[in-house]
Design a protein around this motif. Structure first.
Motif, PDB file in Angstrom:
ATOM      1  N   TRP A  90      -3.331  -5.368  -4.111  1.00 19.37           N
ATOM      2  CA  TRP A  90      -2.247  -4.975  -4.944  1.00 19.37           C
ATOM      3  C   TRP A  90      -1.035  -5.767  -4.882  1.00 19.37           C
ATOM      4  N   LEU A  91      -0.561  -6.145  -6.014  1.00 21.73           N
ATOM      5  CA  LEU A  91       0.771  -6.867  -5.987  1.00 21.73           C
ATOM      6  C   LEU A  91       1.940  -6.140  -6.765  1.00 21.73           C
ATOM      7  N   PHE A  92       1.633  -5.008  -7.203  1.00 19.27           N
ATOM      8  CA  PHE A  92       2.497  -4.308  -8.145  1.00 19.27           C
ATOM      9  C   PHE A  92       2.468  -2.711  -7.861  1.00 19.27           C
ATOM     10  N   LEU A 150       9.862  -9.952  -3.891  1.00 14.98           N
ATOM     11  CA  LEU A 150       9.638  -8.479  -3.897  1.00 14.98           C
ATOM     12  C   LEU A 150      10.060  -7.701  -5.051  1.00 14.98           C
ATOM     13  N   GLU A 151      11.203  -8.042  -5.699  1.00 22.02           N
ATOM     14  CA  GLU A 151      11.930  -7.291  -6.700  1.00 22.02           C
ATOM     15  C   GLU A 151      11.693  -5.744  -6.579  1.00 22.02           C
ATOM     16  N   PHE A 152      12.477  -5.311  -5.576  1.00 25.74           N
ATOM     17  CA  PHE A 152      12.404  -3.772  -5.092  1.00 25.74           C
ATOM     18  C   PHE A 152      13.869  -3.377  -5.600  1.00 25.74           C
ATOM     19  N   ARG A 193       2.669  -9.948  -1.441  1.00 31.85           N
ATOM     20  CA  ARG A 193       3.629 -10.545  -1.981  1.00 31.85           C
ATOM     21  C   ARG A 193       4.200 -11.546  -1.330  1.00 31.85           C
ATOM     22  N   LEU A 194       4.544 -11.367   0.127  1.00 34.25           N
ATOM     23  CA  LEU A 194       5.169 -12.391   0.732  1.00 34.25           C
ATOM     24  C   LEU A 194       4.329 -13.508   1.084  1.00 34.25           C
TER      25      LEU A 194
END
Length: 382
Positions: free
Chosen positions: A344-346, A284-286, A277-278
């Motif tokens: 993976w992104l999610f 990031l949306e954690f 993601r970076l």
């Protein structure tokens, strides 16, 4: 000639006799003093004035005697040595700090040192612990590291000058980072956040620590951070961070996200999601980063909370949080240093058993997120 020789012989014999008599007198006096010293003893289990003593690693019970006599805990070292020798369990003493009292009988002092109830409980920092307490909606709260230190130092009767959360917070916010043992690669970032105790978040590695309750807040934090810096550095964090395109401090921050977000066995996959993601770049949306800035937390977060701008909320900012959000374990650090291979992104945990699904596309992620809602795991209680 003969007369002179006889006179010299008598003189030598007289000198030897006098020396022998003096030696015997000295020996008798020494025995008497030793007996008196070994016999002198306090009566009872103490005067109620608590004193903390340490049995260092590799030390024996008998080696503690001179200090106990000097501090007035026992009357004499001799009495303590006798009591230790007469106790069959004296060789089983464990290193650590113990609560004793002044003016104890030697026998009661030995018994107290062998009683686990008098041993000060070590500080246990768990993976994902935070400096401050966490209030969990609908569940038990999580004590912070500062509260756990306070519990160690302020237990017992000697609480007048113990190290509490307020003292720890002040030192964490204001002390010079280098003097606290902050590693070189984190000092600049920590110094830039002077005045905020949370600037030390993540710099105490999970593990067990023996704390001297008589130490100051600065001494305690310096000891914990210095030991932790060595542990992190021993993983090769400086070189490994370069290999994954991060600074060592950024790797520490990312590892704290892994610690708070990843289920057991999936740390390296979550590490890869962070890096992917970076690199994209994508936010990031954690939810864990949303919760870190809230007074109360839960697994699910609300839309209002996700829109709240804080130094940590990765829904409302690009990149990593400004500080770690917890103490990352070695497992989390090593996962960031050696992430899994994948696109993976999610990822989302879809049930209360902890089953976590990783996806490459947003469409797949939406489907799995709905499964999580259907299972009730993402239902907010607010």
């Amino acid at each position: 000639m003969t007369t002179q020789r006889s006179a010299r012989g008598r003189t030598r014999r007289l000198a030897v006799l006098i020396a022998s008599i003096l030696l015997i007198i000295g020996l008798i006096a020494w025995i008497a003093i030793a007996r008196n010293n070994s016999a002198a003893d306090f009566a009872g289990a103490g005067n109620g004035e608590e004193q903390i003593v340490e049995i260092p690693e590799g030390s024996s019970l008998s080696q503690l005697g001179p200090e106990l006599e000097k501090r007035g805990i026992v009357a004499t070292d001799g009495a303590f040595q006798t009591a230790a020798a007469n106790n069959p369990d004296s060789d089983s003493v464990h290193p650590g700090f113990y609560r004793l009292q002044g003016e104890m009988s030697a026998e009661s002092a030995v018994a107290a040192l062998l009683d686990p109830a008098n041993k000060i409980t070590p500080l246990q920092v768990y993976g994902g612990a935070t400096l401050m307490d966490v209030n969990v909606i609908g569940g038990p709260g999580r004590p912070g590291i500062f509260s756990m230190i306070q519990e160690v130092t302020c237990a017992g009767s000697n609480t007048a000058n113990c190290v509490d959360v307020e003292k720890l917070s002040k030192i964490a916010a204001d002390a010079d980072p280098a003097s606290l043992g902050v590693p070189d690669w984190a000092q600049q970032v920590v110094a830039a956040r002077a005045g905020d105790a949370k600037r030390l978040e993540g710099l105490i590695v999970p593990g067990e620590y023996i704390i001297d309750p008589g130490s100051s807040a600065e001494e305690i934090l310096t000891d914990l951070i210095t030991k932790s810096a060595k542990v992190y550095n021993d993983t090769g964090i400086v070189d490994r961070a370069k290999d994954v395109g991060l600074s060592p401090y950024e790797l520490l921050v990312a590892a704290s996200l892994v610690e708070r977000e990843a289920p057991a066995g999936e740390f390296d996959k979550v590490a890869r999601v962070i890096l992917n993601r970076l690199a994209a770049p994508m936010r990031l949306e954690f939810d864990s980063t949303v919760n870190y800035g809230l007074p109360q937390v839960e697994v699910a977060t609300t839309k209002t909370d996700r829109e709240r701008v804080t130094p940590w909320n990765t829904y409302a900012m690009d990149g990593l949080p400004q500080t770690p959000i917890a103490s990352p374990s070695l497992e989390a650090i090593e996962a960031m240093e050696h992430p899994a291979d994948g696109n993976w992104l999610f990822f989302v945990t879809i049930n209360k058993d902890g089953t976590t699904v990783f996806n490459d596309t947003f469409e797949q992620h939406l489907e799995d997120t709905q499964r999580a809602y259907d299972s009730g795991i993402l239902d907010s209680q607010r």
